[in-house]
Write a protein that holds these residues in place. Structure first.
Motif: not given
Ligand code: CDP
Length: 226
Positions: A40, A113, A135, A161, A188
Motif C-alpha cells: 500500500r 515483490r 504469500d 469492509r 491477486d
Molecule cells: O487489508 P486488505 O486485506 O484489504 O489488504 P492488504 O492485506 O492490506 O493487501 C493489499 C494488497 O497488497 C493485496 O490486495 C495484494 O495485492 C497486495 N499484497 C501482496 O501482494 N502480498 C502481500 N504479502 C500482502 C499484500
C-alpha cells in the motif's frame, strides 16, 4: 516442541487476517507485521509522485528506493501502528480508495515483490513474528512453524469492509466495495509471481460463520498444538 515462533497468516482481502494477526501477536507477545501496508505504501508513493502505475520499471525503482517503517502508534485515533513513508505519517492515506484501486496492480511486479520480500524476510529472521499477507506461507516464510489461511466468501468480506468504513464515519457503497474486493481477488489470485493461495501445509480456517473471537480461539488451539 515449544511454541511456533514464526506464524504466517494468509488470505484474501478483508478476511479478518489483520485483526487475527494483531490479536494473536498480542496474546503471544510477538511482533505483528502486516505486509499489506508495504504494498500500500509503494502504491501511495507512486500516486503522490505522479509515477504511472503501469510503468513497471519506474514503479520497481520506486519500491527499491522508498523507506517504509512501521512504528508504535503515535495517535489515539483507532490505529494499531504508524506507517511511515520516507518519514511521513501515511497510516490512513494508505487505506484510501485510490490506493485500494491500484495496490494489486503494482503487487504483480517482480521488482516490487523482491524488494518487499527481502525486507519481510529480514524482519522474520530478527523477531518472533506473526506475519500477515498473501504469500507469507508460500514465499516469504516457507519454513514458518505454523501457517494459517483465513478464508471467507467475498460477500461476507465485502459486508465486513463496508461496515468498517461506516464505523469510521466514511461514506461507503456496498456494491462498490464488493466490486473492488472481487477485482483485487482476481488480480491477486491470478498473478504469475506469488499468487494468493494456501500453502500446501497451511491450515484453512473458513470464517464465514465465525466471529473474530472464535477465529482467535481456533488459531490459539493450533498454536498450542504444534
Ligand atoms: O487489508 P486488505 O486485506 O484489504 O489488504 P492488504 O492485506 O492490506 O493487501 C493489499 C494488497 O497488497 C493485496 O490486495 C495484494 O495485492 C497486495 N499484497 C501482496 O501482494 N502480498 C502481500 N504479502 C500482502 C499484500
Amino acid at each position: 516442541m515449544g511454541l511456533p515462533t514464526t506464524i504466517a497468516i494468509d488470505g484474501p482481502a478483508a478476511s479478518g487476517k489483520s485483526t487475527l494477526g494483531a490479536l494473536l501477536a498480542e496474546a503471544l507477545g510477538y511482533l505483528y507485521f502486516d505486509t499489506g501496508v508495504m504494498y500500500r505504501a509503494v502504491t501511495l508513493a507512486a500516486l503522490q509522485n505522479g509515477v504511472d502505475i503501469f510503468d513497471e520499471a519506474a514503479i520497481g525503482e520506486l519500491a527499491e528506493k522508498v523507506r517504509i517503517d512501521v512504528a508504535p502508534p503515535s495517535a489515539d485515533d483507532g490505529r494499531d501502528y504508524d506507517v511511515l513513508l520516507d518519514g511521513q505519517d501515511v497510516t490512513w492515506e494508505i487505506r484510501s480508495d485510490a490506493v485500494n484501486d491500484h495496490v494489486s496492480d503494482i503487487s504483480v511486479y517482480a521488482r516490487v515483490r523482491n524488494a518487499m520480500t527481502d525486507q519481510q524476510r529480514r524482519i522474520a529472521l530478527e523477531n518472533k513474528v506473526v506475519m500477515v499477507g498473501r504469500d507469507i506461507g508460500t514465499v516469504v516464510m516457507p519454513d514458518a512453524d505454523l501457517k494459517i489461511y483465513l478464508d471467507a466468501s467475498v460477500e461476507v468480506r465485502a459486508q465486513r469492509r463496508y461496515q468498517e468504513m461506516l464505523d469510521r464515519g466514511e461514506q461507503a457503497d456496498f456494491e462498490a466495495v464488493l466490486g473492488s474486493l472481487k477485482n483485487r481477488d482476481h488480480i491477486d489470485s491470478n498473478r504469475e509471481i506469488a499468487p494468493l493461495k494456501p500453502a500446501e501445509d497451511a491450515i484453512v480456517i473458513q470464517a464465514d460463520c465465525l466471529g473474530i473471537q472464535q477465529v482467535l480461539e481456533k488459531a490459539k488451539e493450533l498454536v498450542y498444538r504444534v
